[in-house]
Design a protein around this motif. Structure first.
Motif, PDB file in Angstrom:
ATOM      1  N   GLY A  90       5.527 -20.571  15.902  1.00 29.55           N
ATOM      2  CA  GLY A  90       4.393 -20.958  16.731  1.00 29.55           C
ATOM      3  C   GLY A  90       4.269 -20.198  18.028  1.00 29.55           C
ATOM      4  N   VAL A  91       5.107 -19.175  18.227  1.00 30.88           N
ATOM      5  CA  VAL A  91       5.038 -18.386  19.461  1.00 30.88           C
ATOM      6  C   VAL A  91       3.704 -17.661  19.548  1.00 30.88           C
ATOM      7  CG1 VAL A  91       6.079 -16.482  20.743  1.00 30.88           C
ATOM      8  CG2 VAL A  91       7.540 -18.130  19.538  1.00 30.88           C
ATOM      9  N   VAL A  92       3.260 -17.065  18.445  1.00 30.08           N
ATOM     10  CA  VAL A  92       2.001 -16.315  18.446  1.00 30.08           C
ATOM     11  C   VAL A  92       0.825 -17.247  18.721  1.00 30.08           C
ATOM     12  CG1 VAL A  92       0.512 -14.798  17.087  1.00 30.08           C
ATOM     13  CG2 VAL A  92       2.990 -14.636  16.849  1.00 30.08           C
ATOM     14  N   ALA A  93       0.890 -18.496  18.218  1.00 28.80           N
ATOM     15  CA  ALA A  93      -0.209 -19.446  18.398  1.00 28.80           C
ATOM     16  C   ALA A  93      -0.423 -19.824  19.851  1.00 28.80           C
ATOM     17  CB  ALA A  93       0.048 -20.699  17.575  1.00 28.80           C
ATOM     18  N   PRO A  96      -2.679 -15.744  24.375  1.00 30.31           N
ATOM     19  CA  PRO A  96      -4.124 -15.584  24.571  1.00 30.31           C
ATOM     20  C   PRO A  96      -4.773 -15.014  23.311  1.00 30.31           C
ATOM     21  CG  PRO A  96      -2.891 -14.648  26.410  1.00 30.31           C
ATOM     22  CD  PRO A  96      -1.891 -14.989  25.350  1.00 30.31           C
ATOM     23  N   LEU A  97      -6.077 -15.182  23.199  1.00 36.00           N
ATOM     24  CA  LEU A  97      -6.784 -14.766  21.991  1.00 36.00           C
ATOM     25  C   LEU A  97      -6.545 -13.303  21.660  1.00 36.00           C
ATOM     26  CD1 LEU A  97      -8.788 -15.183  19.687  1.00 36.00           C
ATOM     27  CD2 LEU A  97     -10.652 -14.864  21.335  1.00 36.00           C
ATOM     28  N   TRP A  98      -6.664 -12.425  22.656  1.00 34.92           N
ATOM     29  CA  TRP A  98      -6.508 -10.997  22.383  1.00 34.92           C
ATOM     30  C   TRP A  98      -5.092 -10.677  21.888  1.00 34.92           C
ATOM     31  CZ3 TRP A  98      -2.758  -8.144  24.742  1.00 34.92           C
ATOM     32  CH2 TRP A  98      -2.205  -8.657  25.919  1.00 34.92           C
ATOM     33  N   ALA A  99      -4.080 -11.373  22.457  1.00 38.13           N
ATOM     34  CA  ALA A  99      -2.693 -11.126  22.046  1.00 38.13           C
ATOM     35  C   ALA A  99      -2.439 -11.692  20.650  1.00 38.13           C
ATOM     36  CB  ALA A  99      -1.734 -11.729  23.062  1.00 38.13           C
ATOM     37  N   PHE A 139      -8.499 -13.376  12.646  1.00 44.64           N
ATOM     38  CA  PHE A 139      -9.733 -13.832  13.280  1.00 44.64           C
ATOM     39  C   PHE A 139      -9.784 -15.352  13.469  1.00 44.64           C
ATOM     40  CE2 PHE A 139     -10.394  -9.856  11.133  1.00 44.64           C
ATOM     41  CZ  PHE A 139     -11.133  -9.107  12.037  1.00 44.64           C
ATOM     42  N   LEU A 140      -8.735 -16.074  13.042  1.00 46.81           N
ATOM     43  CA  LEU A 140      -8.747 -17.528  13.156  1.00 46.81           C
ATOM     44  C   LEU A 140      -8.588 -18.014  14.594  1.00 46.81           C
ATOM     45  CD1 LEU A 140      -6.761 -19.043  10.154  1.00 46.81           C
ATOM     46  CD2 LEU A 140      -9.123 -19.491  10.792  1.00 46.81           C
ATOM     47  N   GLY A 141      -7.931 -17.233  15.422  1.00 43.66           N
ATOM     48  CA  GLY A 141      -7.746 -17.620  16.811  1.00 43.66           C
ATOM     49  C   GLY A 141      -6.545 -18.516  17.018  1.00 43.66           C
ATOM     50  N   PRO A 142      -5.987 -18.526  18.237  1.00 35.91           N
ATOM     51  CA  PRO A 142      -4.797 -19.335  18.537  1.00 35.91           C
ATOM     52  C   PRO A 142      -5.131 -20.809  18.695  1.00 35.91           C
ATOM     53  CG  PRO A 142      -5.532 -18.179  20.497  1.00 35.91           C
ATOM     54  CD  PRO A 142      -6.412 -17.709  19.379  1.00 35.91           C
ATOM     55  N   ALA A 143      -4.107 -21.600  18.991  1.00 35.96           N
ATOM     56  CA  ALA A 143      -4.235 -23.053  18.968  1.00 35.96           C
ATOM     57  C   ALA A 143      -5.203 -23.598  20.006  1.00 35.96           C
ATOM     58  CB  ALA A 143      -2.855 -23.679  19.177  1.00 35.96           C
ATOM     59  N   HIS A 144      -5.432 -22.874  21.111  1.00 42.31           N
ATOM     60  CA  HIS A 144      -6.281 -23.402  22.174  1.00 42.31           C
ATOM     61  C   HIS A 144      -7.753 -23.039  21.996  1.00 42.31           C
ATOM     62  CE1 HIS A 144      -6.197 -19.344  23.882  1.00 42.31           C
ATOM     63  NE2 HIS A 144      -4.879 -19.373  23.704  1.00 42.31           N
ATOM     64  N   GLU A 279      -5.848 -29.251  23.433  1.00 38.22           N
ATOM     65  CA  GLU A 279      -7.267 -29.217  23.774  1.00 38.22           C
ATOM     66  C   GLU A 279      -7.825 -27.831  23.457  1.00 38.22           C
ATOM     67  OE1 GLU A 279     -10.136 -29.873  27.659  1.00 38.22           O
ATOM     68  OE2 GLU A 279      -8.071 -30.639  27.662  1.00 38.22           O
ATOM     69  N   MET A 280      -8.973 -27.793  22.833  1.00 35.59           N
ATOM     70  CA  MET A 280      -9.545 -26.520  22.371  1.00 35.59           C
ATOM     71  C   MET A 280     -10.855 -26.221  23.080  1.00 35.59           C
ATOM     72  SD  MET A 280      -8.868 -26.764  18.258  1.00 35.59           S
ATOM     73  CE  MET A 280      -9.630 -28.387  18.169  1.00 35.59           C
ATOM     74  N   ARG A 281     -11.183 -24.939  23.132  1.00 34.21           N
ATOM     75  CA  ARG A 281     -12.471 -24.500  23.666  1.00 34.21           C
ATOM     76  C   ARG A 281     -13.016 -23.412  22.753  1.00 34.21           C
ATOM     77  NH1 ARG A 281      -8.463 -22.397  26.950  1.00 34.21           N
ATOM     78  NH2 ARG A 281      -8.378 -20.103  27.064  1.00 34.21           N
ATOM     79  N   ASP A 282     -14.295 -23.124  22.887  1.00 33.26           N
ATOM     80  CA  ASP A 282     -14.903 -22.060  22.089  1.00 33.26           C
ATOM     81  C   ASP A 282     -14.341 -20.712  22.516  1.00 33.26           C
ATOM     82  OD1 ASP A 282     -16.353 -24.097  21.055  1.00 33.26           O
ATOM     83  OD2 ASP A 282     -18.258 -23.536  21.984  1.00 33.26           O
ATOM     84  N   SER A 283     -14.259 -19.806  21.554  1.00 32.89           N
ATOM     85  CA  SER A 283     -13.780 -18.457  21.875  1.00 32.89           C
ATOM     86  C   SER A 283     -14.895 -17.658  22.542  1.00 32.89           C
ATOM     87  CB  SER A 283     -13.310 -17.758  20.607  1.00 32.89           C
ATOM     88  OG  SER A 283     -14.399 -17.544  19.727  1.00 32.89           O
ATOM     89  N   PRO A 284     -14.563 -16.567  23.228  1.00 30.45           N
ATOM     90  CA  PRO A 284     -15.596 -15.766  23.903  1.00 30.45           C
ATOM     91  C   PRO A 284     -16.531 -15.087  22.911  1.00 30.45           C
ATOM     92  CG  PRO A 284     -13.445 -14.714  24.056  1.00 30.45           C
ATOM     93  CD  PRO A 284     -13.210 -16.071  23.493  1.00 30.45           C
TER      94      PRO A 284
END
Length: 471
Positions: A90-93, A96-99, A139-144, A279-284
C-alpha cells in the motif's frame, strides 16, 4: 466531468484489485530474478543478446535495446521486486497522483521489457494479461482520489475477454468440452498438477460433467452480467472468484487465477468489500483527460479481440500489438487424453550401458513417489515448456540441445533450475531424454506410497556426449 465519471463506491474494489496486481508483478519479477538468466541471459538456453541483435525496437519494445547484460537485467528485475512489494504493502497507494502513475508505469515498462525479450519462455497468456491489467491500473489513481468509472469498465472488459474467450475456445476447440468429458482427463494431464489434482481426478464422472457445465456457465453467461446494475454485477464477480479458487485448488496455472480474481474484484462495490477508506476527492483535469484518451484508445483496438472471438478461426492468448494491450485470451482449447513426461537422465558410464540417474525438475512429475507440489501463483517456466515438449518434440528444438549441453557441463545456472541434481560433484559424460506415460496412482498404488504410475514410452533423444552437442 459529470458524476458519471466517478465511482467512489468502488474505492475498496480498487484497493483490492491494485494490491493483487501488485502481488502478481512481485511474483513475475521474483521469477525473473531466479529463472531468466539461465533461460535467456547472456549464457542462457536462448540468449537475449542474440535475440536483441536479430529484432529491432519496433518489433520488440524493450529497455534492453539500449543495453543488455546479466547485471543490468538483475538491476531491472530487483527494481521490479521492490516496486511490486511497495504496491502490495500500500505504499504506492499513499503517493500523490503523479507519483502513483509513475510507479505503476515503471512497473509496466520494466515487465514489458522482460516479456518482449523473453522469447519462448514468456509466451504464456498470463504475461500479456498481467501487462494489460497493470497498464489499466496506472490510471485508477491512488487512495485519496475517487476511482474513475471508465477505467473500472475497462477492467471489466478485460475480465470479459478472459472468461468469454476461454469459454468460446473450449466449445470450438475440442469435442470433450461439448460432450462434458473434458475433466475425465484434464486434472491428470494438465501441465503442472497440484497436491489436490489426484483428488479432483478421482471424483465421480457425473461430478466431472457437472464441473464442465458450471465452467460453461461461468465463462459463457456470467461475463455478460459483469456489466449489469448492482447487485447483479457483484454476484457475477463472486461466481468468477469462486471458479478461480476452484482452479487454484485443482492445478498450478501461475498467476492466471490471481490476476483474474483481481479483475473480478474491480467489479465489486462497497456492499461486498467493506473496510475503511480515506476521504477522496476528484482527480485534476489532466488526469481526467488521460483517462478519456485511454478509453478511446482501448475502444479502437477492441476490434481485434472482438473479431477474433466472433470469427470461425478463433485463436487464444494472442497479442495484437507489442505493448500487449487489447489482446485475446483463453486456455485449454484442446485437452490431452494421455500424460507423457520427458525424463532427462545422465550417466558417468562412457559406454552408456549402466548408471543412468534421473534429473528432477521442480513442479514436474518425475519420481512417482513424490507428491505434486503447490507452485502457483509462482511460475516455473522450464517445467511448463517440458510439458509441451512431451506433446510435440518440436517445442524444444530451439533450446533442448542447449539444456542437455548445460547439464553435461554442470552449468551452475541450469543446476539452480533443478529440484534434484543426481551429479552434485561431477557432471555426467552422457545424457539422454526419455518419454514416460504417467497416470495417477490407483488406491492400491497410493497405499504403497506412490502418487503416479508410469511406464516407458520410448526415447526422445538418444544418449549424447558433449561432442554430440556442439556449441
Amino acid at each position: 466531468m459529470g458524476s458519471w465519471f466517478w465511482a467512489p463506491e468502488y474505492a475498496q474494489a480498487r484497493e483490492v484489485c491494485t494490491r493483487l496486481v501488485g502481488l502478481a508483478y512481485l511474483l513475475g519479477f521474483a521469477a525473473a530474478v531466479h529463472q531468466f538468466r539461465p533461460l535467456a541471459g547472456e549464457h542462457g538456453l536462448t540468449p537475449a543478446p542474440r535475440f536483441l541483435r536479430a529484432v529491432g525496437f519496433r518489433r520488440s519494445p524493450s529497455l534492453f535495446h539500449l543495453h543488455y547484460s546479466d547485471r543490468a537485467f538483475g538491476a531491472v528485475a530487483w527494481t521490479g521486486v521492490l516496486l511490486g512489494l511497495a504496491a502490495v504493502l500500500g505504499v504506492v497507494a499513499a503517493l500523490p497522483l503523479w507519483a502513483w502513475m509513475l510507479g505503476w508505469l515503471v512497473l509496466w515498462a520494466l515487465y514489458l521489457s522482460i516479456v518482449n525479450i523473453g522469447q519462448v519462455w514468456y509466451g504464456f497468456g498470463w504475461e500479456s494479461l498481467l501487462l494489460e491489467a497493470g497498464f489499466l491500473v496506472i490510471f485508477l489513481g491512488p487512495a485519496h482520489t475517487a476511482p474513475p468509472a471508465p477505467v473500472l469498465w475497462l477492467l471489466c472488459w478485460l475480465l470479459f475477454r478472459v472468461e468469454f474467450g476461454a469459454g468460446l475456445i473450449k466449445l470450438r476447440g475440442d469435442s470433450c468440452w461439448r460432450d462434458l468429458t473434458a475433466l475425465h482427463h484434464h486434472h491428470e494431464t494438465q501441465p503442472m498438477p497440484g497436491p489436490l489434482s489426484r483428488f479432483f481426478h478421482r471424483l465421480p464422472g457425473p461430478l466431472h460433467e457437472a464441473e464442465v457445465l458450471a465452467n460453461h456457465g461461468t465463462q459463457l453467461v456470467v461475463p455478460f452480467a459483469l456489466f449489469a446494475p448492482q447487485p447483479i454485477a457483484d454476484v457475477a464477480a463472486v461466481l468468477v472468484v469462486l471458479t478461480q479458487c476452484w482452479l487454484l485448488l485443482s492445478g498450478n496455472f501461475a498467476w492466471l487465477n490471481l490476476v483474474t480474481i483481481a479483475l473480478a474484484c474491480s467489479a465489486m462495490d462497497d456492499r461486498l468489500l467493506r473496510f475503511p477508506a480515506p476521504e477522496m476527492r476528484d482527480s485534476p483535469l489532466w488526469h481526467q483527460v488521460l483517462v478519456l484518451a485511454l478509453a478511446a484508445g482501448m475502444l479502437v483496438i477492441a476490434r481485434h479481440p472482438v473479431r477474433n472471438m466472433l470469427g470461425r478461426h478463433q485463436v487464444m492468448n494472442r497479442s495484437f500489438n507489442r505493448l500487449h494491450l487489447g489482446g485475446t485470451y483463453g486456455a485449454f482449447g484442446s485437452v490431452t487424453r494421455t500424460r507423457y513426461e520427458v525424463v532427462v537422465e545422465g550417466t558417468p558410464d562412457r559406454s552408456g550401458g549402466s548408471g543412468w540417474r534421473e534429473y528432477e525438475f521442480p513442479g514436474k512429475p518425475g519420481d512417482p513417489r513424490r507428491r505434486p507440489p503447490q507452485v502457483a501463483p509462482y511460475h516455473l517456466r522450464l517445467g511448463w515448456l517440458l510439458w509441451f515438449v512431451a506433446i510435440s518434440p518440436g517445442y524444444g528444438r530451439g533450446w533442448m540441445p542447449a539444456l542437455l549441453r548445460g547439464l553435461l557441463r554442470g552449468d551452475r545456472g541450469i543446476r539452480r533450475l533443478l529440484r534434484h541434481d543426481p551429479f552434485p560433484d561431477e557432471p555426467p559424460v552422457l545424457v539422454r531424454a526419455r518419454l514416460y506415460r504417467y497416470r495417477f496412482a490407483d488406491r492400491a498404488e497410493r497405499r504403497a506410497g506412490r502418487w503416479w504410475s508410469r511406464e516407458p514410452a520410448g526415447d526422445l533423444l538418444p544418449p549424447m556426449s558433449a561432442a554430440d552437442l556442439p556449441g
